[in-house]
Design an enzyme around this catalytic site. Sequence first.
Site, PDB file in Angstrom:
ATOM      1  N   ARG A 199       7.159  -3.181  -9.526  1.00 32.27           N
ATOM      2  CA  ARG A 199       5.743  -3.808  -9.159  1.00 32.27           C
ATOM      3  C   ARG A 199       5.394  -4.582 -10.586  1.00 32.27           C
ATOM      4  NH1 ARG A 199       3.794   1.746  -6.902  1.00 32.27           N
ATOM      5  NH2 ARG A 199       4.652   1.712  -4.932  1.00 32.27           N
ATOM      6  N   ARG A 219      -4.404  -1.109  -2.825  1.00 30.81           N
ATOM      7  CA  ARG A 219      -3.573  -1.019  -3.883  1.00 30.81           C
ATOM      8  C   ARG A 219      -2.902  -2.627  -4.130  1.00 30.81           C
ATOM      9  NH1 ARG A 219       0.799   3.680  -4.733  1.00 30.81           N
ATOM     10  NH2 ARG A 219       1.906   2.316  -3.426  1.00 30.81           N
ATOM     11  N   GLY A 222      -2.756   9.126  -3.946  1.00 31.51           N
ATOM     12  CA  GLY A 222      -3.423   9.639  -5.416  1.00 31.51           C
ATOM     13  C   GLY A 222      -2.551  10.230  -6.362  1.00 31.51           C
ATOM     14  N   GLY A 259       0.216   6.805  -1.520  1.00 30.47           N
ATOM     15  CA  GLY A 259      -1.215   6.213  -1.576  1.00 30.47           C
ATOM     16  C   GLY A 259      -2.262   7.252  -1.503  1.00 30.47           C
ATOM     17  N   ARG A 283       5.442   3.087   5.022  1.00 30.28           N
ATOM     18  CA  ARG A 283       4.952   4.201   4.432  1.00 30.28           C
ATOM     19  C   ARG A 283       4.151   5.126   5.338  1.00 30.28           C
ATOM     20  NH1 ARG A 283       5.260   3.440  -1.789  1.00 30.28           N
ATOM     21  NH2 ARG A 283       7.134   2.198  -2.256  1.00 30.28           N
TER      22      ARG A 283
HETATM   23  N1  LIG Z   1      -9.781  10.017  -4.321  1.00 29.09           N
HETATM   24  C1  LIG Z   1      -9.601   8.623  -4.368  1.00 29.09           C
HETATM   25  N2  LIG Z   1     -10.665   8.064  -3.679  1.00 29.09           N
HETATM   26  C2  LIG Z   1     -10.425   6.616  -3.581  1.00 29.09           C
HETATM   27  N3  LIG Z   1      -9.348   6.086  -3.995  1.00 29.09           N
HETATM   28  C3  LIG Z   1      -8.444   6.657  -4.530  1.00 29.09           C
HETATM   29  C4  LIG Z   1      -8.433   8.210  -4.811  1.00 29.09           C
HETATM   30  N4  LIG Z   1      -7.478   8.598  -5.588  1.00 29.09           N
HETATM   31  C5  LIG Z   1      -6.773   7.592  -5.666  1.00 29.09           C
HETATM   32  N5  LIG Z   1      -7.348   6.429  -5.222  1.00 29.09           N
HETATM   33  C6  LIG Z   1      -6.780   5.054  -5.227  1.00 29.09           C
HETATM   34  O1  LIG Z   1      -5.592   4.860  -4.181  1.00 29.09           O
HETATM   35  C7  LIG Z   1      -4.691   4.120  -4.645  1.00 29.09           C
HETATM   36  C8  LIG Z   1      -3.328   4.820  -4.392  1.00 29.09           C
HETATM   37  O2  LIG Z   1      -3.398   5.690  -5.263  1.00 29.09           O
HETATM   38  P1  LIG Z   1      -1.886   6.113  -6.284  1.00 29.09           P
HETATM   39  O3  LIG Z   1      -1.161   4.710  -6.557  1.00 29.09           O
HETATM   40  O4  LIG Z   1      -2.225   7.114  -7.272  1.00 29.09           O
HETATM   41  O5  LIG Z   1      -1.051   6.804  -4.887  1.00 29.09           O
HETATM   42  P2  LIG Z   1       0.222   7.526  -4.930  1.00 29.09           P
HETATM   43  O6  LIG Z   1       0.175   8.789  -4.299  1.00 29.09           O
HETATM   44  O7  LIG Z   1       0.790   7.827  -6.524  1.00 29.09           O
HETATM   45  O8  LIG Z   1       0.982   6.362  -3.982  1.00 29.09           O
HETATM   46  P3  LIG Z   1       2.866   6.241  -4.325  1.00 29.09           P
HETATM   47  O9  LIG Z   1       3.199   7.487  -3.569  1.00 29.09           O
HETATM   48  O10 LIG Z   1       3.204   5.180  -3.433  1.00 29.09           O
HETATM   49  O11 LIG Z   1       3.290   6.134  -5.732  1.00 29.09           O
HETATM   50  C9  LIG Z   1      -5.028   3.479  -5.895  1.00 29.09           C
HETATM   51  O12 LIG Z   1      -5.561   2.193  -5.921  1.00 29.09           O
HETATM   52  C10 LIG Z   1      -5.898   4.547  -6.360  1.00 29.09           C
HETATM   53  O13 LIG Z   1      -6.902   3.963  -7.238  1.00 29.09           O
HETATM   54  N1  LIG Z   2      12.655  12.637  -4.181  1.00 28.04           N
HETATM   55  C1  LIG Z   2      11.857  11.696  -5.325  1.00 28.04           C
HETATM   56  N2  LIG Z   2      10.842  11.045  -4.859  1.00 28.04           N
HETATM   57  C2  LIG Z   2      10.489  10.074  -5.672  1.00 28.04           C
HETATM   58  C3  LIG Z   2      10.843  10.059  -7.055  1.00 28.04           C
HETATM   59  N3  LIG Z   2      10.356   9.170  -7.720  1.00 28.04           N
HETATM   60  C4  LIG Z   2       9.360   9.002  -6.949  1.00 28.04           C
HETATM   61  N4  LIG Z   2       9.414   9.400  -5.728  1.00 28.04           N
HETATM   62  C5  LIG Z   2       8.504   9.286  -4.479  1.00 28.04           C
HETATM   63  O1  LIG Z   2       8.722   8.232  -3.823  1.00 28.04           O
HETATM   64  C6  LIG Z   2       7.478   7.507  -3.117  1.00 28.04           C
HETATM   65  C7  LIG Z   2       7.477   6.157  -3.377  1.00 28.04           C
HETATM   66  O2  LIG Z   2       7.080   5.912  -4.684  1.00 28.04           O
HETATM   67  P1  LIG Z   2       6.690   4.589  -5.224  1.00 28.04           P
HETATM   68  O3  LIG Z   2       6.537   4.388  -6.561  1.00 28.04           O
HETATM   69  O4  LIG Z   2       7.667   3.527  -4.580  1.00 28.04           O
HETATM   70  O5  LIG Z   2       5.186   4.307  -4.220  1.00 28.04           O
HETATM   71  C8  LIG Z   2       6.491   8.669  -3.723  1.00 28.04           C
HETATM   72  O6  LIG Z   2       6.051   9.225  -2.546  1.00 28.04           O
HETATM   73  C9  LIG Z   2       7.043   9.101  -4.762  1.00 28.04           C
HETATM   74  O7  LIG Z   2       6.476  10.657  -4.902  1.00 28.04           O
HETATM   75  C10 LIG Z   2      12.145  10.905  -7.329  1.00 28.04           C
HETATM   76  O8  LIG Z   2      12.692  10.821  -8.360  1.00 28.04           O
HETATM   77  N5  LIG Z   2      12.794  11.573  -6.225  1.00 28.04           N
END
Ligand SMILES: Nc1ncnc2c1ncn2[C@@H]1O[C@H](COP(=O)(O)OP(=O)(O)OP(=O)(O)O)[C@@H](O)[C@H]1O
Ligand SMILES: Nc1nc2c(ncn2[C@@H]2O[C@H](COP(=O)(O)O)[C@@H](O)[C@H]2O)c(=O)[nH]1
Length: 403
Positions: A176, A269, A148, A146, A280
């Site tokens: 999802r 999200r 970003g 979460g 998480r």
């Molecule tokens: N700087 C920010 N300020 C506010 N909202 C943000 C910011 N960066 C990202 N978001 C929002 O926060 C939510 C989570 O971002 P994102 O899905 O990119 O996280 P993630 O780190 O990839 O999560 P995961 O590890 O679960 O895949 C999204 O709805 C995104 O639009």
């Molecule tokens: N070690 C690894 N971590 C991974 C990989 N692909 C994604 N991730 C991490 O899992 C969490 C959760 O992801 P989500 O898509 O279910 O929200 C997130 O921290 C990713 O960075 C991988 O190949 N190897």
Amino acid sequence: MGEAPAFIVDDLQNQIGFENGFGSKFKGCKTATTIGDKTYVIGGNDESTLPVEVRIFDKATGNWVTPIVLGSKPNSCKGLSAISLNDDRILIVKKGSAPDDCILFLEVDTWFVREQKKIRGTEVVAWSKGVRGDAEKPVVISGPSGVGKGTLISMLMKEFPSMFGFSVSHTTRAPRGMEKDGVHYHFTEQSIMEKEIKDGKFVEYASVHGNLYGTSIEAVEVVTDAGKRCILDIDVQGARSVRASSLEAILIFVCPPSMEELETRLRSRRTETEEQILNRLQNAEVEMKQGKSSGIFDHILYNDNLDDCYESLKKLLGIDGAAAATQISAPQGIDLPADHSVSKMDNKIIINYGTPELEKTSKSLIVLDVSSLKGGAPGRTRGLDVYATDSFSDDLNGINQPS
Ligand SMILES: Nc1ncnc2c1ncn2[C@@H]1O[C@H](COP(=O)(O)OP(=O)(O)OP(=O)(O)O)[C@@H](O)[C@H]1O
Ligand SMILES: Nc1nc2c(ncn2[C@@H]2O[C@H](COP(=O)(O)O)[C@@H](O)[C@H]2O)c(=O)[nH]1
């Protein structure tokens, strides 16, 4: 000049009809190099579209072995020259090939290959393409769920579509709503993924938030083979494994401005259940501690204002402002003439494409300096320094190094 041919064994030559390309001009697309007790015979049919094959003759047992070949196998060509480097990889020069496809490394005893041999219990070799300079280090983006990461990566891919490619991970979690198999993840089952991990198909893997996630070797290779810089979105455990691997990635940890803001982002999200959100957030506490203090990461980024964070990311990747344009257009290949011979002097591979007359008047030697090689399979082999010269003496002794 140069060294003695790496490999000349009459009975082997009779058996398989190859010619060793070391320092000689030849027609066939087959060459061989001996390292220790093993002779690596590399090649295929002339100008065939079939991939270059690899076979190993083990002098200790007198047997031929067909190894598992990892990495994208180059297609056959007009000819190959092979030179052993440090006894762990063989540098291959492909004659008459495109500039971005003429220098390759066949790894036979690098860290990556030794790990794969252990896992698979058989002979393994791995191809890696050679590129100039220090570009193309894979980029690992890690941080709590979460924060970003995905948002920042999407921005990067949108602004620089020809520069970056996303490593599509495998996961056992359910897709999802908008997620597509093969684009966001390779969605798979636990038993299949466990078998593939056992078979050595993954660079790294980890159990994250109750599901299995992993980066396959192929996921990285698909990106590097497309000539792009690979971006990995992985958790802290995965980052630790990548740090220990031969990928030589730049590792970046993204922090939220506060745990409250992280929770807000995760909830807004609307992709997880209440139970998953709490899990998480609990894991985020541990990840934050590890990310900030473990020494795994090269850089820490704070994602408070998204645009500011994105600018900081571009800056540390060296793609902000004018640098972006330069890096995108920088040629990574090496323009080699079709007809040439190859030899070796210390850490320099000398490619000679001139006639004796031409050598006196113009630059007819290309020097590959392999003293600073980095990376390797399952990514690219970087750090090649390439320059043209006209003399075996001054330039190669380092007296008259071109800029
Ligand atoms: N700087 C920010 N300020 C506010 N909202 C943000 C910011 N960066 C990202 N978001 C929002 O926060 C939510 C989570 O971002 P994102 O899905 O990119 O996280 P993630 O780190 O990839 O999560 P995961 O590890 O679960 O895949 C999204 O709805 C995104 O639009
Ligand atoms: N070690 C690894 N971590 C991974 C990989 N692909 C994604 N991730 C991490 O899992 C969490 C959760 O992801 P989500 O898509 O279910 O929200 C997130 O921290 C990713 O960075 C991988 O190949 N190897």
